[in-house]
Design a protein around this motif. Structure first.
Motif, short mmCIF file in Angstrom:
data_model
loop_
_atom_site.label_atom_id
_atom_site.label_comp_id
_atom_site.label_asym_id
_atom_site.label_seq_id
_atom_site.Cartn_x
_atom_site.Cartn_y
_atom_site.Cartn_z
N LEU A 1 -15.05 -16.69 64.97
CA LEU A 1 -15.83 -17.76 64.26
C LEU A 1 -15.09 -18.91 64.32
O LEU A 1 -15.77 -19.97 64.20
CB LEU A 1 -15.86 -17.11 63.00
N MET A 2 -13.89 -19.03 64.33
CA MET A 2 -12.90 -20.26 64.18
C MET A 2 -13.15 -21.15 65.51
O MET A 2 -13.32 -22.16 65.42
CB MET A 2 -11.47 -19.89 64.06
N ILE A 3 -13.46 -20.30 66.82
CA ILE A 3 -13.45 -21.23 67.91
C ILE A 3 -14.70 -21.77 67.90
O ILE A 3 -15.15 -22.83 68.31
CB ILE A 3 -13.23 -20.21 69.15
N LEU B 1 -6.99 -26.14 61.00
CA LEU B 1 -6.10 -24.95 60.17
C LEU B 1 -6.77 -24.94 58.74
O LEU B 1 -6.80 -23.82 58.51
CB LEU B 1 -4.78 -25.76 59.88
N PHE B 2 -7.31 -26.15 57.88
CA PHE B 2 -7.98 -25.71 56.84
C PHE B 2 -9.06 -24.93 56.92
O PHE B 2 -9.54 -23.87 56.08
CB PHE B 2 -8.08 -27.08 56.11
N ALA B 3 -9.97 -25.30 57.97
CA ALA B 3 -11.23 -24.54 58.31
C ALA B 3 -10.95 -23.03 58.60
O ALA B 3 -11.51 -22.01 58.14
CB ALA B 3 -12.07 -25.09 59.47
N GLY B 4 -9.63 -22.93 59.34
CA GLY B 4 -9.17 -21.52 59.88
C GLY B 4 -8.92 -20.78 58.51
O GLY B 4 -9.06 -19.42 58.41
N LEU B 5 -8.23 -21.37 57.54
CA LEU B 5 -7.81 -20.67 56.45
C LEU B 5 -9.02 -20.16 55.52
O LEU B 5 -8.91 -19.06 55.00
CB LEU B 5 -6.89 -21.50 55.34
N VAL B 6 -10.14 -20.90 55.57
CA VAL B 6 -11.31 -20.43 54.78
C VAL B 6 -11.71 -19.12 55.52
O VAL B 6 -12.08 -18.21 54.83
CB VAL B 6 -12.45 -21.46 55.08
#
Lengths: 210, 244
Positions: free
Chosen positions: B127-129, B83-88
């Motif tokens: 990118l997130m995946i 979730l934190f990585a995704g927010l970036v």
């Protein structure tokens, strides 16, 4: 046409009609509403009241937006992409073939720096690339938003030549400036805005009957 | 209402006008462009990997990670990191268009704004995946999950969960772009709305890590949220893709 930002009227009942092939200056001090007007004419902002028509089509219609080009303060190009990559992106947005990119670059003599990233370009080169972008889809109307500010004399001369060729094809140019600009000698008319109101129509600019 | 503004230039013939831009061509162009930009700068990619890795390492030291702990809270730990990585990634979706106002170039074009939002969403999702698939083996190394863990299904939950985050997050990223407190506003808008989906993805992942419990229910719920967020986001694209 009127445009509010919150309760503040940036434009108040502005109304005019431009003839084909004319070069018209949009004059007024900073904050007069010139950029707001050009953004509405380009379809980026909606009018709060009234409407814009390009060749009889409302600007909300994609076919009307296909007839308009905008050259703004900023290039509207992505700085990390090359000029060619940026134009290929815009070609897709306007439904053009990739081959149009090369002719677009040639039109403004930008082929020499086509493969450079926009971030690496000088201000003059960047504005030429931006003009290639604005003319890529052969618009009927070109809107210039203080497009010649901070450019050197030589670049201005080159851009003037391109614009004169554009106008010679019967296409229309509306150029905003807060002073008499480098295009004054070419102008067929002028619109003068002050605090959102149209103060004066000069030359070829016509009134629109309600 | 005042009289219409018009530019009465010579009407262009149909032959002069190129055909309207195709939705899928615009979508594909946006996806490829955004991926190319990210691969060139690697700004979001590096920050995402750094944040997520940091969270995984801190938790692994804090909780003396092992199969027993992982089967109890592994799903939550994994999704906190993602979730934190995704927010970036979501924060940067539209931010990269600001320096030369390239978003304005899109707004004045005849291309569909839905295609822009769909393209941005797809690029964020990919990118997130990619980051999550890189981090999943590291999670397995640091947290030593039980042998009953069903990794194939966990990847399926990752896909569905990331889709839900990307679909809703891309929408709110566009909405908060021109606000003063953009970086604060994005999680404030996104997380409350995404909580039902987050609960579903954590529960499904948890059950798959310990190899017990009802997964199908949570997965169905997650797919439902995917459809809801995607449909709403794309339907409101015209409203959200706006100038300052």
């Amino acid at each position: 046409m009127t445009r509010y930002f919150g309760d503040w009227p940036a434009l108040r009942q502005v109304s005019f009609r431009l003839p084909a092939g004319a070069l018209v200056l949009l004059l007024g001090p900073n904050g007069a509403g010139k950029s707001t007007l050009l953004h509405i004419l380009a379809g980026a902002l909606r009018a709060s009241e009234g409407e814009v028509k390009i060749e009889g089509l409302p600007i909300g219609d994609g076919r009307a937006r296909q007839r308009v080009g905008l050259l703004a303060h900023r290039s509207l190009l992505h700085p990390d992409l090359t000029v060619r990559e940026n134009l290929a992106h815009y070609a897709a947005l306007y439904g053009l073939q990739g081959s149009e990119v090369t002719s677009g670059l040639d039109r403004v003599h930008a082929a020499a720096f086509a493969d450079m990233a926009v971030a690496e370009l000088s201000q003059g080169m960047r504005q030429k690339a931006a003009l290639a972008r604005a003319l890529l889809h052969s618009p009927r109307v070109l809107l210039l938003d203080e497009a010649f500010s901070s450019l050197d004399h030589r670049t201005v001369e080159e851009l003037r030549e391109v614009l004169q060729a554009f106008r010679a094809e019967g296409r229309t140019i509306l150029a905003s400036t807060h002073t008499e600009s480098q295009l004054s000698d070419l102008a067929d008319g002028a619109l003068e805005l002050d605090r959102g109101r149209l103060q004066q129509r000069r030359g070829c600019v016509e009134a629109v009957l309600a | 209402m005042s009289a219409p503004i018009s530019t009465a230039s010579r009407p262009g013939t149909a032959a002069e006008r190129p055909p309207a831009p195709k939705f899928w061509r615009v979508w594909a162009r946006i996806v490829l462009r955004d991926i190319k930009l990210e691969l060139r700068s690697r700004e979001a990619l590096q920050a995402m990997l750094f944040y997520a890795l940091l969270i995984i390492i801190i938790f692994s030291f804090a909780f003396e990670a092992g199969a027993e702990l992982t089967s109890r809270v592994g799903g939550a730990l994994l999704w906190v990191a993602f979730l934190f990585a995704g927010l970036v990634a979501l924060d940067r979706v539209f931010l990269r268009e600001l320096p030369e106002a390239s978003l304005l170039g899109f707004q004045i074009s005849p291309a569909s704004r839905t295609a822009l939002l769909a393209g941005k969403f797809t690029a964020s999702f990919l990118l997130m995946i990619a980051v999550e698939l890189l981090l999943l083996p590291l999670f397995a190394i640091f947290f030593n999950p039980p042998p009953e863990a069903r990794w194939g299904m966990i990847i399926l939950v990752l896909l569905a969960g990331t889709w839900a985050l990307a679909a809703s997050g891309t929408y709110f990223s566009a909405l908060s772009l021109h606000t003063r407190y953009r970086a604060l506003l994005l999680p404030l808008l996104l997380l409350p709305l995404a909580i039902p989906a987050i609960v579903a993805m954590v529960q499904a992942t948890q059950h798959l890590l310990d190899g017990q419990g009802e997964v199908a229910y949570w997965l169905r719920l997650l797919v439902g949220f995917d459809i809801l967020y995607t449909t709403l986001g794309l339907a409101l694209a015209d409203v959200v893709i706006q100038t300052e």
